[in-house]
Design an enzyme around this catalytic site. Structure first.
Site, PDB file in Angstrom:
ATOM      1  N   HIS A 189       0.819  -1.221   0.000  1.00 46.94           N
ATOM      2  CA  HIS A 189       0.000   0.000   0.000  1.00 46.94           C
ATOM      3  C   HIS A 189       0.853   1.273   0.000  1.00 46.94           C
ATOM      4  O   HIS A 189       0.361   2.353  -0.314  1.00 46.94           O
ATOM      5  CB  HIS A 189      -0.974   0.007   1.193  1.00 46.94           C
ATOM      6  CG  HIS A 189      -0.340   0.234   2.530  1.00 46.94           C
ATOM      7  ND1 HIS A 189      -0.016  -0.802   3.386  1.00 46.94           N
ATOM      8  CD2 HIS A 189       0.027   1.366   3.173  1.00 46.94           C
ATOM      9  CE1 HIS A 189       0.508  -0.307   4.498  1.00 46.94           C
ATOM     10  NE2 HIS A 189       0.554   1.011   4.385  1.00 46.94           N
ATOM     11  N   ASP A 222       0.038  -7.738   1.163  1.00 49.78           N
ATOM     12  CA  ASP A 222       0.410  -6.336   1.349  1.00 49.78           C
ATOM     13  C   ASP A 222       1.935  -6.167   1.402  1.00 49.78           C
ATOM     14  O   ASP A 222       2.468  -5.403   2.202  1.00 49.78           O
ATOM     15  CB  ASP A 222      -0.228  -5.766   2.617  1.00 49.78           C
ATOM     16  CG  ASP A 222      -0.131  -4.234   2.669  1.00 49.78           C
ATOM     17  OD1 ASP A 222       0.001  -3.608   1.602  1.00 49.78           O
ATOM     18  OD2 ASP A 222      -0.137  -3.678   3.788  1.00 49.78           O
ATOM     19  N   SER A 302       4.947   2.413   7.826  1.00 47.79           N
ATOM     20  CA  SER A 302       4.595   1.227   7.033  1.00 47.79           C
ATOM     21  C   SER A 302       5.754   0.805   6.144  1.00 47.79           C
ATOM     22  O   SER A 302       6.352   1.619   5.441  1.00 47.79           O
ATOM     23  CB  SER A 302       3.372   1.518   6.165  1.00 47.79           C
ATOM     24  OG  SER A 302       2.222   1.676   6.972  1.00 47.79           O
TER      25      SER A 302
END
Length: 442
Positions: A189, A222, A302
């Site tokens: 993402h 992901d 992230s």
């Protein structure tokens, strides 16, 4: 004493040292010599000064000048001038006052010294650190704490990723160096805005910056790989073991929260095998099996590493729980993809550009879900591992191996935590079955 009488009166007094005068003054003519005559001075005599005349001068009765048989008195002799005499006891009082003044002076000095010392001591208390100054730096004698050692080891292996999409969108995240020539692992993402055209720039702690290209994506897990153009001499991160993690174990998170690169936070592992649905909708493609921890992570963390106190990567920071808001901050509930799963996906992406995932071959439903937990099987795909193992619609899955299953997301996360081809024991509400998991493109 100085007599201030008129000159004519001096004949009435004789010096106290004249014997004839003292003898004549014993009994004045015409007197009896009694006490009354001595107590009352003759009329016309000067008043006696009680302080200076007592015992020093005698009174002399005047003698007529023409009285026969009497000799003229000797010319008056002025008495010697004596120094002023203090009243009885005044000398001792002066000495006492002087002594008291000395004592008071000493006391005042002592009090003043104490006050000065107190003020100086208070000033030292308030400003003593500033007055003493700072110690000279001595890096050679400083021993690194475990977290400092981890930061020194891992920071060179973490990059800040700036992502610009083909449109107005953009993102920031972190990446983990896997090879000296610029292979990086991050969350899918993070780089997704640049997947349809855009730019990715990786910036390192030493100031070097490289342009990145997407080398492979796995939306289901992901995870994605980047290749940095022209990179060389990078420091690869050391990978650890996520299969033996313990609740309460200390961990360190490193990344670029809110674009603040090189940020280090610490915490502990809060839980293991936590199923987390990311990307909205609760679909199976976005369910992750994660390690929960309380090291502060925020948007921008992230794709960065979660490491143990030996500086070994044990997870990829991927999500946080939030109480609401478009950019919710850390509330102490963060989630990381275990490194065992991340390394398997990264290896497949590096070799083939794609990744596979393990599948059971069932769908789940909420209909008939038991109050005590469990995932209810909805449909079973023909020829799937579940059908081959004898599973039927309506079965309630309570465990996969030793892992309890609370709901459908837990079942999906538990299956994806294994590799394709692994055999697992599936505990149903009324029996157990052995299933060999299949694989499919992610």
């Amino acid at each position: 004493m100085t007599d201030e009488h008129p000159e004519g009166d001096r004949g009435r007094h004789s010096a106290a040292t004249d014997p004839s005068a003292r003898e004549a003054s014993a009994v004045p003519p015409g007197g009896t010599g009694g006490p009354a005559d001595l107590a009352t001075p003759p009329v016309g005599s000067p008043s006696v000064d009680p302080l200076t005349d007592t015992g020093r001068h005698a009174l002399v009765e005047p003698v007529p000048e023409d009285e026969p048989g009497r000799e003229e008195p000797s010319p008056p002799v002025s008495p010697p001038v004596s120094p002023p005499v203090s009243p009885p006891g005044r000398g001792r009082s002066v000495l006492a006052l002087a002594a008291a003044a000395v004592v008071l002076a000493l006391l005042a000095g002592a009090v003043g010294g104490w006050v000065g010392w107190s003020l100086a001591d208070r000033r030292t208390d308030e400003l003593g650190v500033l007055e003493r100054g700072l110690p000279a730096p001595d890096p050679a004698s400083a021993q690194l704490t475990p977290v400092e050692a981890v930061a020194a080891k891992v920071l060179p292996s973490v990059a800040l990723l700036r992502v610009e999409g083909g449109g107005p969108g953009g993102d920031e995240g972190s990446g983990i160096v896997l090879s000296p020539d610029g292979l990086l692992l991050t969350n899918d993402h993070v780089i997704a805005p640049a997947a349809e055209g855009g730019t990715i720039t990786a910036v390192f702690a030493d100031g070097r910056a490289f342009t990145g290209r997407i080398a492979g994506r796995d939306v289901g897990s992901d995870l994605s790989l980047l290749r940095l153009d022209g990179a060389a001499g990078l420091t690869p991160a050391e990978l650890g073991d996520s299969e033996s993690l313990r609740v309460g174990q200390q961990v360190v998170a490193i990344g670029a929260p809110l674009g603040l690169d090189g940020t280090v936070t610490t915490g502990i592992i809060s839980a293991l095998d936590r199923a987390v649905s990311v990307g909205g909708g609760g679909g199976q493609a976005t369910v992750l099996n994660t390690v929960q921890h309380d090291a502060a992570i925020n948007p921008g963390n992230s794709g960065g590493p979660l490491v143990d106190l030996q500086g070994r990567v044990i997870g990829v920071n991927s999500a946080i729980a939030s109480t609401g808001g478009e950019r919710g901050g850390s509330i102490g509930v963060g989630f990381s993809i275990p490194v065992a799963q991340a390394a398997r996906v990264a290896d497949e992406l590096a070799r083939t550009g794609t990744a596979t995932r393990a599948v059971l071959g069932v769908t789940v439903t909420q209909a008939g879900a038991p109050a005590g937990g469990g995932a209810v099987v909805g449909q079973i795909a023909p020829g799937s591992p579940a059908e081959q193992a004898g599973m039927r619609p309506g079965d309630v899955v309570l465990r996969i191996g030793d892992r309890p299953i609370e709901d459908g997301d837990e079942l999906v996360a538990a299956v994806r935590d294994h590799r394709p081809g692994e055999q697992v024991t599936v505990s149903l509400a009324n029996r157990e079955v052995q299933v060999t998991l299949a694989g499919e493109p992610s």
